[in-house]
Design a protein around this motif. Sequence first.
Motif, PDB file in Angstrom:
ATOM      1  N   THR A 181      57.918  11.600  46.056  1.00 33.17           N
ATOM      2  CA  THR A 181      58.374  11.786  47.432  1.00 33.17           C
ATOM      3  C   THR A 181      57.425  11.041  48.350  1.00 33.17           C
ATOM      4  O   THR A 181      56.221  11.305  48.355  1.00 33.17           O
ATOM      5  N   ASN A 182      57.952  10.124  49.129  1.00 33.93           N
ATOM      6  CA  ASN A 182      57.133   9.274  49.995  1.00 33.93           C
ATOM      7  C   ASN A 182      56.858  10.002  51.311  1.00 33.93           C
ATOM      8  O   ASN A 182      57.779  10.205  52.106  1.00 33.93           O
TER       9      ASN A 182
ATOM     10  N   MET B 240      71.841  12.263  51.076  1.00 33.51           N
ATOM     11  CA  MET B 240      71.240  13.550  50.738  1.00 33.51           C
ATOM     12  C   MET B 240      72.338  14.587  50.495  1.00 33.51           C
ATOM     13  O   MET B 240      72.845  15.202  51.436  1.00 33.51           O
TER      14      MET B 240
ATOM     15  N   ALA C  67      58.934  11.253  55.512  1.00 30.98           N
ATOM     16  CA  ALA C  67      59.193  12.681  55.728  1.00 30.98           C
ATOM     17  C   ALA C  67      59.870  12.957  57.065  1.00 30.98           C
ATOM     18  O   ALA C  67      60.680  13.874  57.170  1.00 30.98           O
TER      19      ALA C  67
ATOM     20  N   TYR D 290      67.837  18.640  57.795  1.00 29.36           N
ATOM     21  CA  TYR D 290      68.053  17.305  58.361  1.00 29.36           C
ATOM     22  C   TYR D 290      68.551  17.402  59.796  1.00 29.36           C
ATOM     23  O   TYR D 290      69.660  16.971  60.126  1.00 29.36           O
TER      24      TYR D 290
ATOM     25  N   ASN E 278      71.876  10.199  56.986  1.00 26.59           N
ATOM     26  CA  ASN E 278      71.521  11.156  55.927  1.00 26.59           C
ATOM     27  C   ASN E 278      72.612  11.329  54.875  1.00 26.59           C
ATOM     28  O   ASN E 278      72.622  12.322  54.145  1.00 26.59           O
TER      29      ASN E 278
ATOM     30  N   ARG F 183      67.357  12.191  43.640  1.00 19.95           N
ATOM     31  CA  ARG F 183      66.296  12.009  42.662  1.00 19.95           C
ATOM     32  C   ARG F 183      66.452  10.635  42.020  1.00 19.95           C
ATOM     33  O   ARG F 183      67.477  10.332  41.420  1.00 19.95           O
TER      34      ARG F 183
ATOM     35  N   ARG G 105      67.142   4.468  50.071  1.00 25.65           N
ATOM     36  CA  ARG G 105      66.097   5.508  50.057  1.00 25.65           C
ATOM     37  C   ARG G 105      65.346   5.422  48.727  1.00 25.65           C
ATOM     38  O   ARG G 105      65.713   6.035  47.731  1.00 25.65           O
TER      39      ARG G 105
ATOM     40  N   GLU H 174      62.842   6.684  47.076  1.00 28.58           N
ATOM     41  CA  GLU H 174      61.961   7.816  46.827  1.00 28.58           C
ATOM     42  C   GLU H 174      62.791   8.917  46.183  1.00 28.58           C
ATOM     43  O   GLU H 174      64.015   8.824  46.096  1.00 28.58           O
ATOM     44  N   THR H 175      62.125   9.983  45.766  1.00 29.97           N
ATOM     45  CA  THR H 175      62.783  11.204  45.318  1.00 29.97           C
ATOM     46  C   THR H 175      62.557  12.274  46.369  1.00 29.97           C
ATOM     47  O   THR H 175      61.407  12.523  46.771  1.00 29.97           O
ATOM     48  N   ARG H 176      63.641  12.896  46.829  1.00 25.06           N
ATOM     49  CA  ARG H 176      63.537  13.958  47.841  1.00 25.06           C
ATOM     50  C   ARG H 176      64.742  14.888  47.697  1.00 25.06           C
ATOM     51  O   ARG H 176      65.878  14.440  47.651  1.00 25.06           O
ATOM     52  N   ASP H 177      64.471  16.179  47.598  1.00 27.19           N
ATOM     53  CA  ASP H 177      65.527  17.177  47.486  1.00 27.19           C
ATOM     54  C   ASP H 177      66.479  16.817  46.334  1.00 27.19           C
ATOM     55  O   ASP H 177      66.038  16.576  45.225  1.00 27.19           O
TER      56      ASP H 177
END
Length: 561
Positions: free
Chosen positions: A533-534, A242, A538, A83, A239, A526, A518, A520-523
């Motif tokens: 993951t969108n 995350m 990214a 990030y 961020n 979840r 957010r 979406e699912t990322r790292d």
Amino acid sequence: MLKFNAPITTDVLVVGGGIGGLCAAIASVREGAKTLVAEKSDTRRSGSGATGNDHFACYYPKQHGNDIGVILKELRQSLVGAYHDEKLSLRFLEESLHVADLWHEWGINMKPFGDDYEFMGHAYPGRPRIWLKYDGHNQKQVLTRQARKEGVEILNHHPVVDLVVADGEIAGALALDISQDEPSFTVIRAKKVILATGTANRLYPAAGSPGWPFNTAFCPACAGAAQAQGWRIGAKMVNMEMPNRHAGPKFFARAGKSTWIGVYRYPNGKLLGPFVDKATRYVGDITCDVWNSAYTDVLLNGSGPAYIDCTQSSPEDLAFMREGMISEGLTTLVDYMDRTGLDVSKHAVEFMQYEPHIIGRGLEIDIDGQTSIPGLYAAGDMVGNFRADIAGAAVYGWIAGGHAGRNAASAALAEAEKSPWVEERAAYYSRFIERKRGAGWKEANLGLQQIMDSYAAAGPHRLRSATLLTAGLKYLGDLRKNSEEQIKVDDGHSLMRAIESLDLMDNGEIIMHAALERRETRDMHRRSDYTFTNPLLADKFLTVRKQGGNVIKEWRPRRNA
């Protein structure tokens, strides 16, 4: 209300005397600015770098060549690189060798193997190695000595508890003086303020020992103060949704996995990853940097546990590893091995994934380390759009301190002590020590951990959703209200811990608001209601801030070099 000491005036106030704070202070005073460090503990032994470190990310043209872009790519693909605004990463690399040289000049041994720098660890086979191996066991004592030598004033046992803004710009801070038996407040007037308070730990139950919140791999006194204080005055956070999870010896809560010279294996001896079948001091097994959730995955699917196996390493490399552990500050681990007869040449050691914490997530800064609040800077682990751990704190501390010091002369000095905010916050904190009876701060901290673990859990194998996060925000509000009405402390130290717990609640609130946005699912983030993951997100970062009681959420593009 607790009494007020006489106000202190300085050009530049550095909040936190860790690696980033001390480097920022030295850079600031070299620019001619009167500079003060306010530290909650003692700068000689505070922060996550308190007992040492042995890896420092650095660009060294003599070994890496003249194409800095190659090293930028390695940094971005490293365990710390997910990030980043690339503009900041590039600035960091350009300044990194200068700071490494300064450290060596001051007395931190950055060249423990001879006359030149050596790079090893956290590396892929056949790829450039960007982590300078050094002996940092004395880094805090050296930086403290150098800061005093340069003319930096250090105010130990004075945790800053709130920032003060006047006419939209930073004006100083409110500090809690815990240097005496009876705590008191000190207002620090400053033209510029640099936040350098480190990670946010104790947000989630300690993975190795739930209920024992101080058994963490990072400094447990680092409790997200910068994020909380910035949030309360409207600074942008980025961020924060995350989370990060580190790893190391099971139940021992000691980071420094790249110091180990071994390979990761299943119980049947099969290698966990594809990168190396034998580790050396130069290239170890990078599997768990890449497959961050490995230790949890193999436990939950029944194929584990996972072990680090050093039995194939040479006696010379094992002796080297032991020295590296001392440089890294893992002296308790070395002592434990000696006392119990644990011989890594014969015995594999089980590793585990530690609890989520906030590192490299937090305040948004620009290329000079400035936040969205004029006059307010940030450097180190609580920055949200750049991360390089010890090296990142040192180098961006140097950048931010230099910029703040150069610009302090032309800035106005406000009478921060006259701000109504100071009176309001002092009364707010005083109630906890004035109260006749009540609950302890640890109950509030553990309550927060339960809420975060249940409603804003971090992966792997744990899910978030709109319903969970919404419920979590409600319960977090209830916990805050109950804590404000019930916490009772008896002394300055306990008052500091209570304030840390309340700061962590602010961090939890920021995380939940950002996690809701957010979709979406990322790292490690979840979502059960957004399982994919969108790709459109990214290269975007999410910022959140408070304005007039409302939470403002905004998406922006990643800033490329």
